[in-house]
Design a protein around this motif. Structure first.
Motif, mmCIF file in Angstrom:
data_model
loop_
_atom_site.group_PDB
_atom_site.id
_atom_site.type_symbol
_atom_site.label_atom_id
_atom_site.label_comp_id
_atom_site.label_asym_id
_atom_site.label_seq_id
_atom_site.Cartn_x
_atom_site.Cartn_y
_atom_site.Cartn_z
ATOM 1 N N GLN A 1 16.673 -75.647 6.284
ATOM 2 C CA GLN A 1 16.332 -74.388 6.936
ATOM 3 C C GLN A 1 17.610 -73.572 7.144
ATOM 4 N N ALA A 2 18.705 -74.295 7.439
ATOM 5 C CA ALA A 2 19.981 -73.600 7.685
ATOM 6 C C ALA A 2 20.372 -72.771 6.469
ATOM 7 N N ARG A 3 20.235 -73.332 5.294
ATOM 8 C CA ARG A 3 20.603 -72.582 4.084
ATOM 9 C C ARG A 3 19.695 -71.373 3.907
ATOM 10 N N ARG A 4 18.407 -71.561 4.235
ATOM 11 C CA ARG A 4 17.490 -70.404 4.134
ATOM 12 C C ARG A 4 17.997 -69.275 5.022
ATOM 13 N N GLU A 5 18.329 -69.623 6.279
ATOM 14 C CA GLU A 5 18.747 -68.580 7.232
ATOM 15 C C GLU A 5 20.050 -67.909 6.780
ATOM 16 N N LEU A 6 20.940 -68.715 6.285
ATOM 17 C CA LEU A 6 22.217 -68.140 5.837
ATOM 18 C C LEU A 6 22.009 -67.214 4.644
ATOM 19 N N PHE A 7 21.128 -67.632 3.761
ATOM 20 C CA PHE A 7 20.911 -66.791 2.591
ATOM 21 C C PHE A 7 20.297 -65.449 2.998
ATOM 22 N N GLU A 8 19.394 -65.514 3.987
ATOM 23 C CA GLU A 8 18.801 -64.249 4.467
ATOM 24 C C GLU A 8 19.843 -63.403 5.187
ATOM 25 N N LEU A 9 20.731 -64.082 5.890
ATOM 26 C CA LEU A 9 21.803 -63.341 6.577
ATOM 27 C C LEU A 9 22.648 -62.598 5.536
ATOM 28 N N ARG A 10 22.916 -63.274 4.464
ATOM 29 C CA ARG A 10 23.729 -62.665 3.393
ATOM 30 C C ARG A 10 23.017 -61.429 2.837
ATOM 31 N N ARG A 11 21.693 -61.539 2.637
ATOM 32 C CA ARG A 11 20.941 -60.393 2.087
ATOM 33 C C ARG A 11 20.997 -59.221 3.066
ATOM 34 N N GLU A 12 20.769 -59.536 4.327
ATOM 35 C CA GLU A 12 20.751 -58.512 5.371
ATOM 36 C C GLU A 12 22.119 -57.799 5.433
ATOM 37 N N TYR A 13 23.139 -58.598 5.424
ATOM 38 C CA TYR A 13 24.500 -58.054 5.540
ATOM 39 C C TYR A 13 24.842 -57.183 4.335
ATOM 40 N N ASN A 14 24.580 -57.689 3.118
ATOM 41 C CA ASN A 14 24.899 -56.907 1.908
ATOM 42 C C ASN A 14 24.165 -55.562 1.938
ATOM 43 N N ASN A 15 22.876 -55.604 2.287
ATOM 44 C CA ASN A 15 22.102 -54.356 2.312
ATOM 45 C C ASN A 15 22.637 -53.396 3.364
ATOM 46 N N ASN A 16 22.894 -53.945 4.546
ATOM 47 C CA ASN A 16 23.386 -53.075 5.633
ATOM 48 C C ASN A 16 24.706 -52.415 5.285
ATOM 49 N N LEU A 17 25.560 -53.192 4.639
ATOM 50 C CA LEU A 17 26.857 -52.632 4.240
ATOM 51 C C LEU A 17 26.646 -51.383 3.396
ATOM 52 N N ILE A 18 25.805 -51.533 2.382
ATOM 53 C CA ILE A 18 25.614 -50.434 1.431
ATOM 54 C C ILE A 18 24.966 -49.233 2.127
ATOM 55 N N ILE A 19 23.963 -49.521 2.929
ATOM 56 C CA ILE A 19 23.272 -48.414 3.614
ATOM 57 C C ILE A 19 24.218 -47.695 4.581
ATOM 58 N N GLN A 20 25.051 -48.473 5.259
ATOM 59 C CA GLN A 20 25.966 -47.855 6.245
ATOM 60 C C GLN A 20 27.226 -47.271 5.593
ATOM 61 N N GLY A 21 27.306 -47.315 4.274
ATOM 62 C CA GLY A 21 28.465 -46.740 3.579
ATOM 63 C C GLY A 21 29.740 -47.517 3.831
ATOM 64 N N LYS A 22 29.611 -48.854 3.874
ATOM 65 C CA LYS A 22 30.805 -49.691 4.066
ATOM 66 C C LYS A 22 30.925 -50.637 2.867
ATOM 67 N N MET A 23 32.080 -51.249 2.748
ATOM 68 C CA MET A 23 32.256 -52.115 1.578
ATOM 69 C C MET A 23 33.243 -53.240 1.874
ATOM 70 N N ASP A 24 32.949 -54.436 1.360
ATOM 71 C CA ASP A 24 33.975 -55.492 1.386
ATOM 72 C C ASP A 24 34.189 -55.988 -0.042
ATOM 73 N N PHE A 25 35.208 -56.830 -0.240
ATOM 74 C CA PHE A 25 35.573 -57.212 -1.615
ATOM 75 C C PHE A 25 34.477 -57.985 -2.353
ATOM 76 N N PRO A 26 33.870 -58.995 -1.712
ATOM 77 C CA PRO A 26 32.861 -59.746 -2.469
ATOM 78 C C PRO A 26 31.725 -58.846 -2.980
ATOM 79 N N VAL A 27 31.261 -57.924 -2.118
ATOM 80 C CA VAL A 27 30.152 -57.063 -2.546
ATOM 81 C C VAL A 27 30.647 -56.072 -3.615
ATOM 82 N N MET A 28 31.863 -55.600 -3.444
ATOM 83 C CA MET A 28 32.439 -54.687 -4.444
ATOM 84 C C MET A 28 32.421 -55.349 -5.829
#
Ligand SMILES: Nc1ncnc2c1ncn2[C@@H]1O[C@H](COP(=O)(O)OP(=O)(O)OP(=O)(O)O)[C@@H](O)[C@H]1O
Length: 769
Positions: free
Chosen positions: A209-236
């Motif tokens: 379950q932990a991996r499921r939650e982390l994977f969803e966290l990653r999706r949420e974070y990546n999407n939020n970054l793009i929507i909020q006009g922010k960027m980090d190296f891995p997503v870049m």
């Protein structure tokens, strides 16, 4: 810049001529970058003017360094590159123009393609506010915490989401860096390189379950970054890959990737798009897993090339294990760091030929003492080294910034090397993080701020600790001759775990004493020491050169056994000199020997004694020496002890130099004679013989060391004598590697007589006179 003559293996790698991927793994200092540069030169002369070659590194600093080596080193290699390789048969005769070369660090290349993606999406409703560069830490942290809150609301009972920011962000970066694009793959993904027993609490079970939650966290974070006009190296990087997978980039005929153990999967995948799809392209991967210092490193964490869809089979994967860079002592200390901190190295290094002094360990009380030690050390070297031959490295950029200011304030020219333009031509001390030293080298390296809780930052996190251990290993192996490890308050546990004999402990009070000496005085001491070394090297040299001739043995033995004091040595030498044929090179050698003796006598008389110290009384001195040199004859021990005694007594008065020399000569006589006796072993050309010979040179070396130490009694920084290093250069292999074969030893001997070696130098000198 020094000329390099590549060894056979290196040369064959530089000119490896089949198309496709090709991997060169090697220990620190084994010449991977050098082979890479030679290979570049080779490919360049062979490719057509339409072809392009890409050289990629991880760090900007290394990119600048390679450009500098490329500019400076058009002719750093001794050999000509040979022709006639099948790979280049397609090259037309008329097409002789060299092809273009791009040298770039991977993140810059990624950024170029991310920018193209950004332009492409400038009107897209979600992607339109993508920023030009990565966002500041504060902004990324904010988005991450918002995303985490959303996940916590979704999974209120979650345990993994209660972990701290660093743990969670690292895991999300890890998923992005490994380009794990579905939860299904993440659930079964193995994190190679983690030791389960010790690090249970740091691993996240598969199919959980932990991996499921982390994977969803990653999706949420990546999407939020793009929507909020922010960027980090891995997503870049993910966006850059998305761009080139849809819009193929300009491709290269050949790619060379240095330090590729540091690249994570997303960077490796990204690079694959740049290789032309034809049957004459090549990709050269240069790497060393022991220097892998990032958690996301793909190869560095044990993944195989095949996991990237790259097949490197048979003789396409080669190993370089001879360390050409560091001295025996520095390499041993680096090995000891690895060994005593429970890390196993994949490749056992083999030392090539350099001896020097142990790394200096200065454990200061306060930060002010620490800074002063660094400044004094740099000032102390000003006469011997250019400032650009000195690197000061520490764990963080913040500390590098501080040190740059402190060193500059003391009047020393110094520059903070980092991601902006780095000029390797300027003569300034280079201050940087240890990470940035990757791939570089320097005559002298000062590793600063090696304190507890600085390296490793968090010793409770084993993954962080392993990375930091490798970082320290990288830092130590950057020094070609002199290494200082400096800490204050409490030293790093990595250093505390190492045996004390890995270092030369700096007595800070005595150090100050030396630092306070007049520059000229220091210089004289140095010159005195080097003359002594020269003289001894010469004895050896004569012996080696004339080994086959029996009459030489007699001549040499006369020379040696006739030694009572310096005048007698020179008289005897002059006698032989007169008798020798005009064209004999021995004549020249003996001339320079006489010169050296006279010069030595002149300079040594006063200065040598001023600096001799020995803290023991005669009897305890003898006992001590016996313990230290159990294989010395009684007579040698007696003579050594009396030298110490004598010099101590006469420390402040004018002294009887000839008694000193007679003691010294007696030892030489006895021990060199012993070596001579062992010649029969040596001539038998067997394993035992070499071993015996090794121990013989060891005796001689120990005498030298004793005398050296003795002469430079108060000088804790006994690193200044280049001659000393030269003399020892060829010794270590026979001394320390007991299984050296005679042929190998002979190679070393030839090396001693190579052009520009000691003999040539002497001839040159005589000719000038
Ligand atoms: N055959 C050789 N003869 C003499 N010097 C050599 C030889 N090969 C390499 N060197 C020297 O050894 C030093 C280390 O080489 P290089 O930087 O290429 O090693 P590396 O394997 O890339 O090291 P690292 O991985 O630690 O960065 C350089 O000073 C280089 O000039």
């Amino acid at each position: 810049m020094k000329k390099i003559s590549l060894d056979q293996e290196q040369l064959s790698l530089a000119k490896f001529n089949s198309s496709g991927p090709f991997a060169i793994k090697g220990i620190a200092g084994s010449g991977k970058t050098t082979v890479g540069l030679k290979r570049l030169q080779y490919l360049r002369t062979k490719a057509t003017s339409e072809d392009k070659i890409l050289v990629v590194t991880y760090h900007k600093v290394l990119t600048d360094y390679l450009k500098y080596l490329g500019d400076e080193g058009e002719d750093i290699f001794e050999e000509e590159v040979l022709d006639n390789q099948e790979l280049f048969q397609h090259k037309k005769e008329e097409d002789k123009k060299p092809c273009g070369v791009d040298i770039i660090n991977i993140d810059k290349l990624v950024h170029q393609y991310y920018s193209k993606y950004r332009d492409l999406k400038k009107n897209h409703k979600h992607y339109k506010s993508l920023p030009r560069f990565t966002s500041p830490y504060r902004d990324l942290h904010e988005t991450f915490m918002q995303s985490l809150e959303i996940l916590k609301d979704r999974y209120p009972d979650s345990k993994v989401l209660k972990r701290d920011y660093n743990f969670l962000k690292k895991e999300i970066d890890f998923i992005n860096n490994c380009r794990i694009v579905s939860e299904k793959s993440y659930q079964i993904f193995s994190r190679v390189g983690r030791n389960r027993n010790e690090e249970q609490k740091y691993t996240i079970p598969k199919k959980s379950q932990a991996r499921r939650e982390l994977f969803e966290l990653r999706r949420e974070y990546n999407n939020n970054l793009i929507i909020q006009g922010k960027m980090d190296f891995p997503v870049m990087r993910l966006l850059a890959i998305r761009y080139i997978s849809e819009n193929p980039p300009m491709c290269y005929q050949h790619i060379i990737i240095d330090e590729c153990q540091d690249l994570d999967r997303s960077r490796m995948d990204f690079l694959k798009f740049f290789l032309k799809d034809n049957n004459t392209t090549t990709a050269t991967f240069l790497y060393d897993n022991a220097q892998s210092i990032y958690e996301g490193s793909w190869l560095g964490n044990g993944h195989a090339f095949s996991s990237l869809g790259i097949n490197i089979l048979g003789n396409r994967s080669r190993i370089l294990k001879y360390n050409y860079r560091t001295t025996y002592e520095i390499q041993s200390a680096a090995q000891s760091l690895i060994k005593h901190n429970n890390y196993k190295q994949e490749i056992e290094p083999v030392m090539i030929n350099k001896g020097g002094v142990k790394p200096f360990l200065a454990e200061c009380k306060t930060q002010a003492d620490h800074d002063k030690y660094i400044i004094d050390t740099i000032k102390n070297q000003e006469r011997n080294l250019d400032l650009k031959d000195i690197i000061v490295a520490c764990r963080t950029n913040q500390e590098a910034e501080r040190l740059t200011l402190v060193i500059s304030d003391s009047g020393i020219d110094c520059t903070h090397f980092r991601s902006s333009q780095n000029n390797f031509k300027n003569n300034t001390v280079r201050v940087m993080t240890i990470n940035c030293t990757k791939g570089l080298e320097s005559e002298m390296v000062i590793l600063a701020n090696l304190n507890k809780d600085v390296i490793p930052v968090n010793s409770k996190d084993p993954i962080q600790a392993l990375q930091d251990l490798r970082i320290l290993y990288v830092g130590m192996t950057r020094a070609s001759n002199i290494l200082h490890l400096v800490s204050y308050e409490e030293s790093s546990p990595f250093i505390q775990n190492m045996p004390l004999d890995s270092f030369k402990l700096v007595d800070l009070e005595q150090y100050q004493e030396f630092v306070l000496l007049e520059k000229d005085m220091k210089q004289e001491v140095r010159s005195l020491i080097s003359q002594l070394m020269d003289e001894l090297a010469l004895f050896e040299q004569i012996r080696n050169e004339y080994r086959p001739e029996s009459n030489f043995q007699e001549c040499f033995e006369n020379l040696m056994t006739g030694v009572i004091n310096i005048e007698r040595i020179t008289d005897k030498a002059e006698e032989i000199h007169v008798k020798l044929d005009q064209n004999s090179s021995l004549k020249n050698l003996i001339s320079s020997f006489i010169e050296t003796c006279l010069l030595k006598k002149h300079l040594a008389r006063e200065e040598m004694m001023k600096f001799s110290r020995c803290p023991f009384k005669m009897e305890s001195r003898k006992k001590n020496l016996e313990k230290r040199y159990p294989y010395f004859s009684e007579e040698s021990i007696q003579s050594l002890a009396s030298i110490g005694h004598l010099t101590q007594q006469n420390q402040k008065e004018s002294i009887d130099y000839s008694s000193f020399i007679s003691g010294f000569s007696k030892i030489l006589e006895i021990e060199l004679h012993n070596i001579f006796e062992e010649r029969s072993y040596f001539d038998n050309a067997n394993f035992e013989g070499t071993k015996q010979f090794g121990s013989g040179t060891y005796k001689l070396y120990d005498i030298l060391k004793y005398i050296y130490h003795h002469v430079s009694g108060t000088l804790n920084d006994i690193n200044e004598s280049l001659e000393y290093i030269n003399f020892r250069k060829q010794r270590n292999k026979a001394t320390h590697a007991h299984c050296v074969r005679l042929e190998e030893y002979e190679v070393i001997e030839k090396e001693m007589l190579r052009p520009n070696g000691i003999i040539d130098m002497l001839h040159d000198q005589l000719e000038k006179e």
